[in-house]
Structure formats: C-alpha cells, structure tokens
Design a protein around this motif. Structure first.
Motif, PDB file in Angstrom:
ATOM      1  N   GLY A   1       2.064 121.814   9.391  1.00 15.55           N
ATOM      2  CA  GLY A   1       3.045 121.188  10.280  1.00 15.55           C
ATOM      3  C   GLY A   1       3.819 120.113   9.555  1.00 15.55           C
ATOM      4  N   VAL A   2       4.153 119.045  10.276  1.00 14.38           N
ATOM      5  CA  VAL A   2       4.970 117.981   9.668  1.00 14.38           C
ATOM      6  C   VAL A   2       4.602 116.629  10.273  1.00 14.38           C
ATOM      7  CG1 VAL A   2       6.847 118.433  11.325  1.00 14.38           C
ATOM      8  CG2 VAL A   2       7.344 117.180   9.201  1.00 14.38           C
ATOM      9  N   PHE A   3       4.533 115.616   9.372  1.00 14.92           N
ATOM     10  CA  PHE A   3       4.407 114.220   9.797  1.00 14.92           C
ATOM     11  C   PHE A   3       5.662 113.502   9.330  1.00 14.92           C
ATOM     12  CE2 PHE A   3       2.885 110.022  10.642  1.00 14.92           C
ATOM     13  CZ  PHE A   3       3.380 109.241   9.618  1.00 14.92           C
ATOM     14  N   ALA A   4       6.215 112.659  10.208  1.00  9.84           N
ATOM     15  CA  ALA A   4       7.402 111.902   9.804  1.00  9.84           C
ATOM     16  C   ALA A   4       7.361 110.506  10.387  1.00  9.84           C
ATOM     17  CB  ALA A   4       8.682 112.602  10.274  1.00  9.84           C
ATOM     18  N   TYR A   5       7.718 109.529   9.561  1.00  4.85           N
ATOM     19  CA  TYR A   5       8.089 108.214  10.087  1.00  4.85           C
ATOM     20  C   TYR A   5       9.510 107.995   9.583  1.00  4.85           C
ATOM     21  CZ  TYR A   5       7.220 103.943  12.549  1.00  4.85           C
ATOM     22  OH  TYR A   5       7.239 102.940  13.509  1.00  4.85           O
ATOM     23  N   PRO A   6      10.499 108.307  10.400  1.00  7.32           N
ATOM     24  CA  PRO A   6      11.885 108.425   9.927  1.00  7.32           C
ATOM     25  C   PRO A   6      12.594 107.079   9.826  1.00  7.32           C
ATOM     26  CG  PRO A   6      11.805 108.860  12.268  1.00  7.32           C
ATOM     27  CD  PRO A   6      10.380 108.632  11.830  1.00  7.32           C
ATOM     28  N   ALA A   7      13.801 107.115   9.274  1.00 10.20           N
ATOM     29  CA  ALA A   7      14.700 105.966   9.373  1.00 10.20           C
ATOM     30  C   ALA A   7      15.008 105.790  10.858  1.00 10.20           C
ATOM     31  CB  ALA A   7      15.982 106.253   8.608  1.00 10.20           C
ATOM     32  N   LEU A   8      15.043 104.553  11.306  1.00 16.85           N
ATOM     33  CA  LEU A   8      15.332 104.260  12.706  1.00 16.85           C
ATOM     34  C   LEU A   8      16.632 103.472  12.805  1.00 16.85           C
ATOM     35  CD1 LEU A   8      11.732 103.060  13.758  1.00 16.85           C
ATOM     36  CD2 LEU A   8      12.712 105.355  14.059  1.00 16.85           C
ATOM     37  N   THR A   9      17.257 103.459  13.953  1.00 20.76           N
ATOM     38  CA  THR A   9      18.472 102.639  14.102  1.00 20.76           C
ATOM     39  C   THR A   9      18.107 101.160  13.897  1.00 20.76           C
ATOM     40  OG1 THR A   9      18.046 102.554  16.485  1.00 20.76           O
ATOM     41  CG2 THR A   9      19.603 104.235  15.689  1.00 20.76           C
ATOM     42  N   THR A  10      16.861 100.824  14.222  1.00 22.03           N
ATOM     43  CA  THR A  10      16.429  99.421  14.070  1.00 22.03           C
ATOM     44  C   THR A  10      15.865  99.135  12.682  1.00 22.03           C
ATOM     45  OG1 THR A  10      14.298 100.168  14.955  1.00 22.03           O
ATOM     46  CG2 THR A  10      15.861  99.127  16.521  1.00 22.03           C
ATOM     47  N   HIS A  11      15.418 100.189  11.997  1.00 23.17           N
ATOM     48  CA  HIS A  11      14.808 100.037  10.665  1.00 23.17           C
ATOM     49  C   HIS A  11      15.345 101.169   9.762  1.00 23.17           C
ATOM     50  CE1 HIS A  11      12.003  97.956  13.365  1.00 23.17           C
ATOM     51  NE2 HIS A  11      11.571  97.259  12.333  1.00 23.17           N
ATOM     52  N   PRO A  12      16.513 100.953   9.132  1.00 27.10           N
ATOM     53  CA  PRO A  12      17.184 102.043   8.384  1.00 27.10           C
ATOM     54  C   PRO A  12      16.321 102.652   7.264  1.00 27.10           C
ATOM     55  CG  PRO A  12      18.582 100.068   8.502  1.00 27.10           C
ATOM     56  CD  PRO A  12      17.277  99.696   9.131  1.00 27.10           C
ATOM     57  N   ASN A  13      15.295 101.885   6.780  1.00 30.90           N
ATOM     58  CA  ASN A  13      14.424 102.458   5.750  1.00 30.90           C
ATOM     59  C   ASN A  13      13.071 102.869   6.328  1.00 30.90           C
ATOM     60  OD1 ASN A  13      16.237 102.198   3.565  1.00 30.90           O
ATOM     61  ND2 ASN A  13      15.827  99.984   3.549  1.00 30.90           N
ATOM     62  N   GLY A  14      12.993 102.931   7.641  1.00 29.39           N
ATOM     63  CA  GLY A  14      11.720 103.325   8.264  1.00 29.39           C
ATOM     64  C   GLY A  14      10.701 102.211   8.159  1.00 29.39           C
ATOM     65  N   LYS A  15       9.433 102.559   8.263  1.00 29.80           N
ATOM     66  CA  LYS A  15       8.373 101.527   8.281  1.00 29.80           C
ATOM     67  C   LYS A  15       7.435 101.611   7.082  1.00 29.80           C
ATOM     68  CE  LYS A  15       4.311  99.947  10.842  1.00 29.80           C
ATOM     69  NZ  LYS A  15       3.427 100.122  12.000  1.00 29.80           N
ATOM     70  N   LEU A  16       7.244 102.811   6.555  1.00 30.59           N
ATOM     71  CA  LEU A  16       6.188 102.996   5.556  1.00 30.59           C
ATOM     72  C   LEU A  16       6.653 102.577   4.168  1.00 30.59           C
ATOM     73  CD1 LEU A  16       4.793 106.375   6.927  1.00 30.59           C
ATOM     74  CD2 LEU A  16       4.021 104.044   7.390  1.00 30.59           C
ATOM     75  N   ARG A  17       5.698 102.175   3.344  1.00 30.57           N
ATOM     76  CA  ARG A  17       6.009 101.651   2.016  1.00 30.57           C
ATOM     77  C   ARG A  17       6.010 102.761   0.984  1.00 30.57           C
ATOM     78  NH1 ARG A  17       3.536  97.650   5.574  1.00 30.57           N
ATOM     79  NH2 ARG A  17       2.708  99.667   6.220  1.00 30.57           N
ATOM     80  N   ARG A  18       7.081 102.769   0.182  1.00 29.60           N
ATOM     81  CA  ARG A  18       7.240 103.825  -0.814  1.00 29.60           C
ATOM     82  C   ARG A  18       6.077 103.820  -1.816  1.00 29.60           C
ATOM     83  NH1 ARG A  18      11.558 106.929  -2.343  1.00 29.60           N
ATOM     84  NH2 ARG A  18      13.053 105.716  -1.116  1.00 29.60           N
ATOM     85  N   GLN A  19       5.720 102.619  -2.326  1.00 24.06           N
ATOM     86  CA  GLN A  19       4.710 102.535  -3.381  1.00 24.06           C
ATOM     87  C   GLN A  19       3.301 102.877  -2.882  1.00 24.06           C
ATOM     88  OE1 GLN A  19       5.302 101.086  -6.982  1.00 24.06           O
ATOM     89  NE2 GLN A  19       3.806 102.716  -6.818  1.00 24.06           N
TER      90      GLN A  19
END
Ligand code: AHG
Ligand code: MN
Ligand code: MN
Length: 284
Positions: free
Chosen positions: A211-229
């Motif tokens: 399936g798929v998991f996503a924490y997308p870019a949001l209108t309130t948080h353009p880079n989403g919530k999760l940390r790249r590193q």
C-alpha cells in the motif's frame, strides 16, 4: 573494523537496548519543559532514549558522530568513518495512548547532514505487541523478532506484496492541498485505512500488506512534518530496497541530500504504482 562490522555493531546495540527502551516508557510519559530542534514538545521518554543511544552508539569502534532529532547539533565521538542519525522514539505521542512506536536508525559514510547516496545501512525497531526490527544492509531487507535484546530472523528477505491493501495519510484533512486531496480520494476508494500516528507502525503495515504511507506537504506546512535526515531517508531506503518506491512529491527521498540536519520533507513510501500516481497527481 570493517564497515559491515560497524553496521552489525550498531544493529546489535539498538536491538540490545530494546528491552530497556520498553521498560523506560513506564513513568516517562510526561512532557519535559524543553522542545526538540523541530520545535516539538519532548517526552521524558524521548530524552531518556536519546541519551541512552548517544552513549552506546558513540562507544562503538568506527562510529565517529551521533545525531538525533532530539538535539540541535551533531555530537562528535572518537575517530571513525561512520555517522549515525537517529530518531530515538518515533511516534512518541503514542506512548500516552499505549500505541505502537519505534526507533529509526540511519548509518552514513559521510558527515551529517548526509543524503541517500551516503547511506550504508538503515533500520527501525517497532515496539508493538511484539518487538520487531527491520534492517537494511547491502540491499537486503530483513525482519527479525527481538527477544531479550537478541534478533531472531523471521523474514530474511522482506519485500512488499505486489497487491496493495492499506493506506495511511497524515496531516489534517482541511490542510491537505487540492492535489493531495484528489490523490487521497482515489486511493480511499481502493484500499483500507490504516493510520496509527507513528510513522514506523504505519510503514510496517505497508511493508507487510502493501500500500502507501504519506505525510504530505500541507497548506499549513509546505514541507510536511517528517524530517528528511531522521525519517525520510532511512525509511525511504528500506521501502525502496523492499521493492517499493519513495518520493517527496517530485523524486526519490534518496535523491535530495538535506541542507539542514532538521529540515522537513513530504514523505510518500509504498508500492511503486501508488508512488508514481502520487507524483503524477502532485505535479499535474
Ligand atoms: P516523532 O514522534 O518522532 O516526532 O514522530 C512523529 C511523526 C511520525 O511518527 C508520524 O507519522 C507523525 O508524526 C504523526 O503526526 P500527526 O500526529 O500529525 O498525525
Ligand atoms: Mn522522535
Ligand atoms: Mn519520528
């Protein structure tokens, strides 16, 4: 020590700590006064786990530095060629509600912040009904049950099922962008909702059932919530090695090295067809 030995020592240390991490949750469900570098409240359990892992991982031969989502800067250790990035407790808000949560590990052969091209190994521990650990090294994803701090291999070569079954999408629905809402309304017609509030629990559902998991870019948080590193790169690498795909909306999570240690990124991981559809919808 060879790189393989260092990676094995890191995996052994993280698995070995699992019983103590579980035990440490009792009595550490209160929020501390401080915030982490992402400006989020820290649970006492976050701080405890971070200090335990810093001490034990920096003590390993070959580990030069330690970085974690719970602390501003990279911590220098002794000489070594490897650099460990940790999310000590992923989904720590689930501790209060006694739901699944995890620990995420990335081992890099370049100083941090570092991107997917420097990732030599990755792993996550899932503190669920069982304690399990999924590890990636040399292209192979292995799932083990952790009992008394020892790994017992369950699936030596884990791969995503061909047929997707579940989806989990983070962020508040009113903050979804129109493009993501379009994607979500398609996927909702096809798959079963599985969203538990800890990336590791939700990603393990995808790894198990497809399936798929996503924490997308949001209108309130353009880079989403999760940390790249600390979240995007290690988990993206594990899912890609298991035959799936990852994206930040435009390209693989492994393709863009973080400029800042704590930068956030949109995260999508899962079956390739679902990731390609997400990229197509988001770039339309
Ligand atoms: P962490 O506890 O390490 O900060 O991670 C929490 C993250 C991730 O595990 C999960 O996918 C997401 O936060 C859940 O966010 P919401 O509470 O906004 O759903
Ligand atoms: Mn965390
Ligand atoms: Mn996390």
């Amino acid at each position: 020590m060879s790189g393989a030995d260092v990676v094995e020592a890191v995996f052994e240390t993280v698995a070995g700590a699992a019983p103590e991490i579980r035990e440490s949750l009792v009595g550490r469900r209160r929020y501390e006064a401080g915030e982490n570098p992402s400006g989020e409240q820290q649970l006492a359990a976050d701080v405890y786990a971070d200090e335990l892992f810093e001490e034990r991982l920096l003590a390993l031969d070959g580990v030069a530095t330690y970085a974690s989502e719970e602390r501003e800067d990279v911590v220098e250790g002794a000489d070594g060629d490897y650099h460990v990035a940790l999310d000590p407790l992923d989904g720590s808000s689930n501790v209060k509600s006694n739901n699944a949560m995890g620990t995420i590990v990335g081992v890099f052969d370049a100083p941090l912040p570092a991107g997917g091209e420097s990732l030599v190994a990755a792993a996550y521990v899932l503190y669920g009904p069982l304690t399990t650990m999924v590890t990636l090294r040399e292209g192979t994803v292995t799932e083990s049950v952790v009992h008394e701090g020892e790994r017992h291999v369950g699936t030596a070569d884990r791969s995503l099922p061909d047929e997707p079954t579940v989806y989990g999408f983070g962020g508040r629905v009113p903050a979804w962008t129109d493009a993501f809402a379009d994607y979500a309304s398609e996927v909702e017609q096809e798959l079963k909702l599985r969203y538990g509030g800890a990336m590791i629990g939700d990603v393990n559902q995808v790894l198990t059932y497809g399936g798929v998991f996503a924490y997308p870019a949001l209108t309130t948080h353009p880079n989403g919530k999760l940390r790249r590193q600390f979240e995007g790169i290690p988990i993206g690498a594990i899912v890609e090695a298991a035959g799936g795909a990852s994206t930040d909306g435009e390209r693989s999570l492994l393709a863009t090295p973080p400029e800042d240690l704590h930068e956030r990124t949109p995260v999508f991981v899962g079956n390739r067809s679902l990731i390609e559809r997400a990229e197509a919808t988001l770039s339309a």
